[in-house]
Design an enzyme around this catalytic site. Structure first.
Site, PDB file in Angstrom:
ATOM      1  N   LYS A 289       0.841  -1.198   0.000  1.00 42.91           N
ATOM      2  CA  LYS A 289       0.000   0.000   0.000  1.00 42.91           C
ATOM      3  C   LYS A 289       0.879   1.251   0.000  1.00 42.91           C
ATOM      4  CE  LYS A 289      -3.933  -1.746   2.676  1.00 42.91           C
ATOM      5  NZ  LYS A 289      -4.980  -1.507   1.668  1.00 42.91           N
ATOM      6  N   ARG A 363     -10.528 -11.322   1.876  1.00 45.29           N
ATOM      7  CA  ARG A 363     -11.399 -12.351   1.297  1.00 45.29           C
ATOM      8  C   ARG A 363     -10.742 -13.729   1.336  1.00 45.29           C
ATOM      9  NH1 ARG A 363     -11.686  -8.993  -4.212  1.00 45.29           N
ATOM     10  NH2 ARG A 363     -11.322  -7.350  -2.683  1.00 45.29           N
TER      11      ARG A 363
HETATM   12  N1  BES Z   1      -8.112  -3.619   4.433  1.00 49.20           N
HETATM   13  C1  BES Z   1      -8.267  -3.171   3.106  1.00 49.20           C
HETATM   14  C2  BES Z   1      -9.555  -2.386   2.879  1.00 49.20           C
HETATM   15  C3  BES Z   1      -9.689  -1.083   3.625  1.00 49.20           C
HETATM   16  C4  BES Z   1      -9.341   0.100   3.036  1.00 49.20           C
HETATM   17  C5  BES Z   1     -10.260  -1.052   4.884  1.00 49.20           C
HETATM   18  C6  BES Z   1      -9.506   1.292   3.711  1.00 49.20           C
HETATM   19  C7  BES Z   1     -10.434   0.135   5.543  1.00 49.20           C
HETATM   20  C8  BES Z   1     -10.060   1.303   4.963  1.00 49.20           C
HETATM   21  C9  BES Z   1      -8.291  -4.383   2.166  1.00 49.20           C
HETATM   22  O1  BES Z   1      -7.540  -5.453   2.557  1.00 49.20           O
HETATM   23  C10 BES Z   1      -7.760  -3.917   0.861  1.00 49.20           C
HETATM   24  O2  BES Z   1      -6.615  -3.566   0.823  1.00 49.20           O
HETATM   25  N2  BES Z   1      -8.581  -3.965  -0.173  1.00 49.20           N
HETATM   26  C11 BES Z   1      -8.197  -3.532  -1.471  1.00 49.20           C
HETATM   27  C12 BES Z   1      -8.772  -4.495  -2.465  1.00 49.20           C
HETATM   28  C13 BES Z   1      -8.266  -4.299  -3.874  1.00 49.20           C
HETATM   29  C14 BES Z   1      -6.799  -4.622  -3.954  1.00 49.20           C
HETATM   30  C15 BES Z   1      -9.064  -5.164  -4.805  1.00 49.20           C
HETATM   31  C16 BES Z   1      -8.763  -2.139  -1.674  1.00 49.20           C
HETATM   32  O3  BES Z   1      -9.859  -1.865  -1.226  1.00 49.20           O
HETATM   33  O4  BES Z   1      -8.068  -1.323  -2.276  1.00 49.20           O
HETATM   34 MG    MG Z   2      -5.521  -5.349   1.908  1.00 49.81          MG
END
Ligand code: BES
Ligand code: MG
Ligand code: ZN
Length: 514
Positions: A289, A363
């Site tokens: 990230k 997931r």
């Molecule tokens: N934990 C994150 C989602 C999240 C983002 C929770 C902001 C709370 C606040 C999750 O694991 C994630 O990184 N999801 C990705 C999915 C994508 C790579 C398909 C996302 O939402 O960007």
């Molecule tokens: Mg994630």
């Protein structure tokens, strides 16, 4: 002249004695929070029953002061009065808005309850800032909501700071509805437990310490909750390849937490299963990230926190219902051992998954937890997860998104959320989204939708559905409600612990024969 007096006083013989008596009086001060309603279409206030009683005991001084101290108190606003009453040197009067508002169809919540939570919380916080240690609270006609406002409003995560906020004890002023008050305290303490776990930094809240805190909470309150802390060996035995593929990038060992609460007098009754995403830190893994706001990913175990807090709260309330809570706990980290984009892993049910983005890890761990959950023969499954940034884009912090194959579950969850004010909103589970996750070059499934960004919350839900056979399943995406700036006035800034109270109210609804 004032300066002169002050100087004399400070240098005078009496100073020490007077100062010390004022000091002890000061720290023992009791505060009182009283509610007032707005008058329909005119200036002035309606006092609550409790406030009216207090007003009488001051021979009408309170209402007199309210009149001359400024315009009528608007909803959520408060005003302080000193020296009105011998027992309560500080009185915070709080605005409750209009009387008898009740459930609002447009807002999908009970406005009176929300107003009470917000007003009582504001009053309590004002007194806390004045370092008042004991506060009595007007039940405002709904003691449960008043208690929730007080306990949620006074929560502060300051255990890692040297200077702490004043610890305030609260109690209901008068004796009306002490049962409601006590219930409100338990509901709020449940949410506060989830907030504590979510706010805690990831070097303090690891899979291991998370489980220990839950274990400690259960034993210290002598609750009828059985806890199993499953280690890596067990996870491997269970063939949870998707969960293990996320955990392998980290030095912290994963842990699969299982809680059982059997409150139903009928022990043959199938349990309600709650499953929470427990990523104690989500760096994104190899699909790292951006560093901005990455610290918030310490709360990526919000699903696990709210689920475990709900089971503990249901037990504290002695709800006549059988509950199981599951929490796959691990970190998502990049390392030489970490899963790489394009890797294929196998879930417990034998389905293969191409991991095209290691940041879509929630997931993966939920897939295995859901497969295992089915083996426990639940009557319904509710999973809770900070799953997608897309959910936050869609609804923000207004409501938790609910994806469900069951109209019955939707109705139960929605009904509960109207009462708690911690809202839910239904989202789609169309085949349209399923097609996007079942189209993978190398495996049965792909862990990101074919069009990646579009409908991200919905494709994530469609992915989870591939691991569900239960006719009553709901997926709650809580990414949008994970933290609070100032949107929910009674929560303050920080990790929210939402939707713990809604989950508890939902379980209570099931217990009472729905
Ligand atoms: N934990 C994150 C989602 C999240 C983002 C929770 C902001 C709370 C606040 C999750 O694991 C994630 O990184 N999801 C990705 C999915 C994508 C790579 C398909 C996302 O939402 O960007
Ligand atoms: Mg994630
Ligand atoms: Zn995550």
């Amino acid at each position: 002249m004032t300066m002169l007096l002050l100087r004399r006083c400070l240098s005078g013989k009496n100073y020490c004695r007077r100062f010390s008596t004022t000091q002890s009086h000061f720290s023992d001060r009791k505060g009182l929070v009283l509610g007032v309603f707005e008058k329909e279409g005119e200036e002035g206030h309606h006092l609550t029953e409790t406030a009216a009683g207090f007003d009488q005991s001051t021979s009408g001084k309170l209402s007199e002061l309210l009149k001359i101290s400024g315009p009528s108190l608007k909803k959520g606003k408060s005003r302080l009065f000193y020296g009105l009453h011998e027992d309560f040197p500080c009185v915070a009067v709080v605005g409750l808005g209009k009387a008898d508002t009740g459930v609002c169809g447009a807002e999908n919540w009970d406005t009176s309850k929300e107003n009470i939570r917000a007003a009582v919380s504001a009053g309590c916080r004002l007194l806390q800032d004045l370092e008042v240690k004991h506060v009595e609270v007007d039940g405002c006609g709904d003691a449960q909501s008043a208690a929730e406002g007080a306990a949620l409003g006074l929560f502060a995560y300051d255990q890692l700071k040297t200077k702490k906020k004043t610890k305030v004890t609260t109690k209901l002023h008068g004796s009306a509805d002490s049962t409601g008050w006590a219930k409100g305290v338990v509901y709020a303490e449940g949410q506060n437990l989830a907030r504590l776990l979510m706010e805690g930094p990831a070097n303090h809240i690891t899979p291991t310490t998370f489980a220990n805190i839950i274990e400690e909470k259960i034993s210290s309150s002598a609750q009828q909750v059985a806890i199993h802390k499953r280690s890596v060996a067990w996870i491997e035995e269970q063939q949870m390849g998707a969960f293990l593929s996320v955990a392998r990038g980290s030095e912290e060992p994963p842990l699969f937490l299982e809680l059982h609460y059997n409150g139903s007098p009928d022990n043959t009754q199938a349990p309600l299963l709650l499953v929470g995403k427990g990523i104690t830190f989500d760096s994104g893994g190899i699909s790292l990230k951006p560093s901005q706001s990455m610290d918030a990913m310490r709360a990526d175990m919000g699903g696990a926190a709210t689920v475990c807090a709900s089971v503990i709260t249901a037990a504290a309330l002695k709800l006549p219902v059988n509950l199981i809570g599951l929490a796959p706990l691990c970190e998502n980290m990049p390392s030489g051992k970490a899963t790489k984009p394009g890797d294929v892993v196998k879930a417990k049910n034998g389905k293969t998954i191409q991991v095209d983005n290691t940041d879509a890890e929630g997931r993966l761990i939920l897939a295995d937890a859901l497969c295992y959950g089915h083996t426990l023969n639940p009557k319904a499954i509710v999973n809770v997860a900070t799953l997608t940034g897309a959910m936050d884009v869609a609804l923000g912090s207004a409501a938790t998104g609910v994806f469900t194959n069951s109209d019955w579950l939707w109705e139960q969850l929605h009904k509960a959320s109207v009462v708690t004010g911690d809202r839910v909103w239904r989202m789609p589970l169309f085949q349209h989204y399923t097609r996007q996750v079942t189209d993978s070059q190398l495996a049965d499934l792909n862990n990101i939708g074919k069009y990646s960004r579009s409908g991200g919350a919905c494709t994530a839900a469609a992915f989870l559905r591939e691991f569900v056979t239960s006719p009553h399943w709901a997926h709650l995406d809580i990414a949008g409600v994970m933290s609070n700036k100032d949107e929910v006035p009674y929560l303050g800034k920080g990790m929210s612990g939402r939707p713990t109270r809604t989950l508890v109210e939902f379980a209570a609804g099931l217990a009472h024969g729905n």
